[in-house]
Design an enzyme around this catalytic site. Structure first.
Site, PDB file in Angstrom:
ATOM      1  N   LYS A 135      -6.431  -0.052  -5.228  1.00 12.06           N
ATOM      2  CA  LYS A 135      -5.567   0.079  -4.046  1.00 12.06           C
ATOM      3  C   LYS A 135      -4.267  -0.694  -4.241  1.00 12.06           C
ATOM      4  CE  LYS A 135      -8.601  -1.838  -1.263  1.00 12.06           C
ATOM      5  NZ  LYS A 135      -9.691  -2.136  -2.212  1.00 12.06           N
ATOM      6  N   ARG A 168     -10.715  -1.611   7.750  1.00 12.35           N
ATOM      7  CA  ARG A 168     -11.954  -1.748   6.984  1.00 12.35           C
ATOM      8  C   ARG A 168     -13.182  -1.432   7.802  1.00 12.35           C
ATOM      9  NH1 ARG A 168      -9.683  -5.292   2.771  1.00 12.35           N
ATOM     10  NH2 ARG A 168     -11.321  -5.497   1.243  1.00 12.35           N
ATOM     11  N   ARG A 207      -9.918  -8.729 -14.164  1.00  7.44           N
ATOM     12  CA  ARG A 207      -8.658  -8.870 -13.403  1.00  7.44           C
ATOM     13  C   ARG A 207      -8.093 -10.296 -13.423  1.00  7.44           C
ATOM     14  NH1 ARG A 207      -8.390  -6.892  -7.369  1.00  7.44           N
ATOM     15  NH2 ARG A 207     -10.135  -8.330  -7.142  1.00  7.44           N
ATOM     16  N   ARG A 224      -8.990 -14.521  -9.087  1.00  8.18           N
ATOM     17  CA  ARG A 224      -9.156 -14.712  -7.648  1.00  8.18           C
ATOM     18  C   ARG A 224     -10.462 -15.440  -7.334  1.00  8.18           C
ATOM     19  NH1 ARG A 224      -7.825  -9.090  -4.691  1.00  8.18           N
ATOM     20  NH2 ARG A 224      -9.810  -9.622  -3.697  1.00  8.18           N
ATOM     21  N   ARG A 236     -18.722  -8.063  -1.171  1.00  9.81           N
ATOM     22  CA  ARG A 236     -17.597  -7.172  -0.842  1.00  9.81           C
ATOM     23  C   ARG A 236     -17.999  -5.712  -1.003  1.00  9.81           C
ATOM     24  NH1 ARG A 236     -13.931  -9.801  -4.915  1.00  9.81           N
ATOM     25  NH2 ARG A 236     -12.416  -8.124  -4.670  1.00  9.81           N
TER      26      ARG A 236
HETATM   27  P1  AP5 Z   1      -6.629  -3.628  -7.951  1.00  7.41           P
HETATM   28  O1  AP5 Z   1      -5.444  -2.741  -7.786  1.00  7.41           O
HETATM   29  O2  AP5 Z   1      -6.438  -5.084  -7.864  1.00  7.41           O
HETATM   30  O3  AP5 Z   1      -7.830  -3.146  -6.967  1.00  7.41           O
HETATM   31  P2  AP5 Z   1      -7.989  -3.240  -5.385  1.00  7.41           P
HETATM   32  O4  AP5 Z   1      -8.527  -1.944  -4.907  1.00  7.41           O
HETATM   33  O5  AP5 Z   1      -6.730  -3.736  -4.759  1.00  7.41           O
HETATM   34  O6  AP5 Z   1      -9.161  -4.304  -5.299  1.00  7.41           O
HETATM   35  P3  AP5 Z   1      -9.319  -5.630  -4.421  1.00  7.41           P
HETATM   36  O7  AP5 Z   1     -10.362  -6.482  -5.084  1.00  7.41           O
HETATM   37  O8  AP5 Z   1      -7.990  -6.247  -4.133  1.00  7.41           O
HETATM   38  O9  AP5 Z   1      -9.917  -5.032  -3.115  1.00  7.41           O
HETATM   39  P4  AP5 Z   1     -10.642  -5.794  -1.996  1.00  7.41           P
HETATM   40  O10 AP5 Z   1     -10.633  -4.778  -0.941  1.00  7.41           O
HETATM   41  O11 AP5 Z   1     -11.968  -6.357  -2.349  1.00  7.41           O
HETATM   42  O12 AP5 Z   1      -9.748  -7.112  -1.785  1.00  7.41           O
HETATM   43  P5  AP5 Z   1      -8.627  -7.498  -0.718  1.00  7.41           P
HETATM   44  O13 AP5 Z   1      -7.661  -8.384  -1.356  1.00  7.41           O
HETATM   45  O14 AP5 Z   1      -8.155  -6.294  -0.017  1.00  7.41           O
HETATM   46  O15 AP5 Z   1      -7.314  -3.244  -9.360  1.00  7.41           O
HETATM   47  C1  AP5 Z   1      -8.457  -3.947  -9.821  1.00  7.41           C
HETATM   48  C2  AP5 Z   1      -8.322  -4.228 -11.322  1.00  7.41           C
HETATM   49  O16 AP5 Z   1      -8.388  -3.000 -12.036  1.00  7.41           O
HETATM   50  C3  AP5 Z   1      -6.992  -4.875 -11.748  1.00  7.41           C
HETATM   51  O17 AP5 Z   1      -7.262  -5.752 -12.797  1.00  7.41           O
HETATM   52  C4  AP5 Z   1      -6.119  -3.687 -12.219  1.00  7.41           C
HETATM   53  O18 AP5 Z   1      -5.196  -4.085 -13.218  1.00  7.41           O
HETATM   54  C5  AP5 Z   1      -7.190  -2.751 -12.789  1.00  7.41           C
HETATM   55  N1  AP5 Z   1      -6.916  -1.318 -12.593  1.00  7.41           N
HETATM   56  C6  AP5 Z   1      -6.353  -0.731 -11.497  1.00  7.41           C
HETATM   57  N2  AP5 Z   1      -6.330   0.630 -11.655  1.00  7.41           N
HETATM   58  C7  AP5 Z   1      -6.906   0.888 -12.870  1.00  7.41           C
HETATM   59  C8  AP5 Z   1      -7.162   2.089 -13.593  1.00  7.41           C
HETATM   60  N3  AP5 Z   1      -6.851   3.312 -13.129  1.00  7.41           N
HETATM   61  N4  AP5 Z   1      -7.756   1.986 -14.811  1.00  7.41           N
HETATM   62  C9  AP5 Z   1      -8.083   0.771 -15.327  1.00  7.41           C
HETATM   63  N5  AP5 Z   1      -7.852  -0.409 -14.696  1.00  7.41           N
HETATM   64  C10 AP5 Z   1      -7.262  -0.354 -13.461  1.00  7.41           C
HETATM   65  O19 AP5 Z   1      -9.484  -8.343   0.328  1.00  7.41           O
HETATM   66  C11 AP5 Z   1     -10.006  -9.583  -0.028  1.00  7.41           C
HETATM   67  C12 AP5 Z   1     -10.701 -10.228   1.165  1.00  7.41           C
HETATM   68  O20 AP5 Z   1      -9.772 -10.437   2.232  1.00  7.41           O
HETATM   69  C13 AP5 Z   1     -11.837  -9.413   1.805  1.00  7.41           C
HETATM   70  O21 AP5 Z   1     -13.056  -9.578   1.115  1.00  7.41           O
HETATM   71  C14 AP5 Z   1     -11.861 -10.020   3.203  1.00  7.41           C
HETATM   72  O22 AP5 Z   1     -12.472 -11.272   3.197  1.00  7.41           O
HETATM   73  C15 AP5 Z   1     -10.382 -10.209   3.491  1.00  7.41           C
HETATM   74  N6  AP5 Z   1      -9.770  -9.025   4.113  1.00  7.41           N
HETATM   75  C16 AP5 Z   1      -8.772  -8.252   3.582  1.00  7.41           C
HETATM   76  N7  AP5 Z   1      -8.467  -7.246   4.410  1.00  7.41           N
HETATM   77  C17 AP5 Z   1      -9.293  -7.373   5.476  1.00  7.41           C
HETATM   78  C18 AP5 Z   1      -9.471  -6.613   6.667  1.00  7.41           C
HETATM   79  N8  AP5 Z   1      -8.751  -5.496   6.916  1.00  7.41           N
HETATM   80  N9  AP5 Z   1     -10.407  -7.037   7.554  1.00  7.41           N
HETATM   81  C19 AP5 Z   1     -11.123  -8.146   7.334  1.00  7.41           C
HETATM   82  N10 AP5 Z   1     -11.028  -8.906   6.228  1.00  7.41           N
HETATM   83  C20 AP5 Z   1     -10.112  -8.509   5.296  1.00  7.41           C
HETATM   84 MG    MG Z   2      -6.127  -5.474  -3.766  1.00  8.44          MG
END
Ligand code: AP5
Ligand code: MG
Ligand code: ZN
Length: 220
Positions: free
Chosen positions: A13, A88, A127, A160, A171
């Site tokens: 994402k 979410r 990552r 992270r 997660r």
């Molecule tokens: P990346 O682009 O970083 O993936 P992502 O989908 O953004 O994954 P996240 O881990 O950030 O998602 P998440 O939802 O768990 O975390 P968030 O920060 O939103 O890609 C991943 C890796 O793969 C990278 O190394 C990249 O280089 C590689 N890659 C990408 N595309 C690729 C491809 N096609 N091929 C190969 N490699 C590739 O949330 C974190 C925390 O915040 C949550 O757990 C929660 O506690 C809180 N939070 C956030 N939003 C909310 C909400 N709306 N409500 C409540 N709590 C929330």
């Molecule tokens: Mg992300």
């Protein structure tokens, strides 16, 4: 244009929302990034956010929805936004519909990036993210030009705090039990476009551009 990027942890994402927001000149609002930025300072709200995030649990809806509403009131958001990691659950999705309606806007599309569980784990496992601007890298699939340094801003890379095995499992559990129900919600409203998130970053980027009917958008 208001677009949601939906997908499990590690689906890509953040990687894809950064590219599409540049190409379409939309503000990229990643709730995870926003929450991590707030934690740079040791305030009460930072401690509250950390207590949920380090365990891989969702931050309470009232906190999340309030912060997203604040962002929706900034001048930058008026011409459109890409939401990454929000909503979410159903409550957040309804709150987003309401917040947009209050501003005379509607959600245009929801891009669901579909990736198998095995691939999610290997993406998260490799990552590294920039401490300063939070750009994600990967040891194998998306290495920086100079190891340890962000291509965008020169910041140092780190792993992270919630990319541990335990928090990652939580997660993914929450994604499958709560967030995945949004696939139905947005299918019913006719806004969902499903994109195959497997394959390299450029291929996924092309598929998303096509899904958004923006085939003319050049990959960046
Ligand atoms: P990346 O682009 O970083 O993936 P992502 O989908 O953004 O994954 P996240 O881990 O950030 O998602 P998440 O939802 O768990 O975390 P968030 O920060 O939103 O890609 C991943 C890796 O793969 C990278 O190394 C990249 O280089 C590689 N890659 C990408 N595309 C690729 C491809 N096609 N091929 C190969 N490699 C590739 O949330 C974190 C925390 O915040 C949550 O757990 C929660 O506690 C809180 N939070 C956030 N939003 C909310 C909400 N709306 N409500 C409540 N709590 C929330
Ligand atoms: Mg992300
Ligand atoms: Zn950076």
């Amino acid at each position: 244009m208001y677009i949601v990027f939906l997908g499990a942890a590690g689906a890509g994402k953040g990687t894809q929302a950064a590219k599409m927001s540049k190409a379409l000149k939309l503000t990229h609002l990643a709730t995870g990034n926003l929450f991590r930025q707030i934690q740079v300072q040791n305030t009460e709200i930072a401690q509250l956010l950390r207590s949920y995030m380090e365990k891989g649990e969702l931050v309470p809806d009232e906190v999340t929805i309030r912060m997203v509403s604040e962002q929706l009131s900034t001048p930058d958001s008026a011409s459109g936004m890409i939401f990454d990691g929000f909503p979410r659950n159903l409550n957040q999705a309804e709150a987003l519909d309401k917040a947009l309606a209050e501003r005379g806007k509607t959600l245009d599309k929801v891009v669901y990036i579909k990736v198998s569980e095995g691939e999610l784990l290997s993406r998260i496992g490799g990552r590294w993210v920039c401490r300063k601007c939070q750009t994600p890298y990967h040891t194998v699939t998306a290495p920086p030009e100079v190891w340890g340094k962000c291509d965008q801003c020169g910041g140092g890379l780190h792993q992270r705090a919630d990319d541990t095995e335990e928090a990652m499992k939580k997660r993914l559990d929450i994604y499958f039990t709560e967030t995945a129900s949004l696939i139905d919600y947005y299918t019913r409203s006719g806004k969902l476009v499903e994109v195959d998130g497997e394959g390299d970053i450029k291929s996924v980027e092309r598929r998303i551009a096509e899904a958004l009917n923006k085939t003319a958008v050049r990959p960046v």
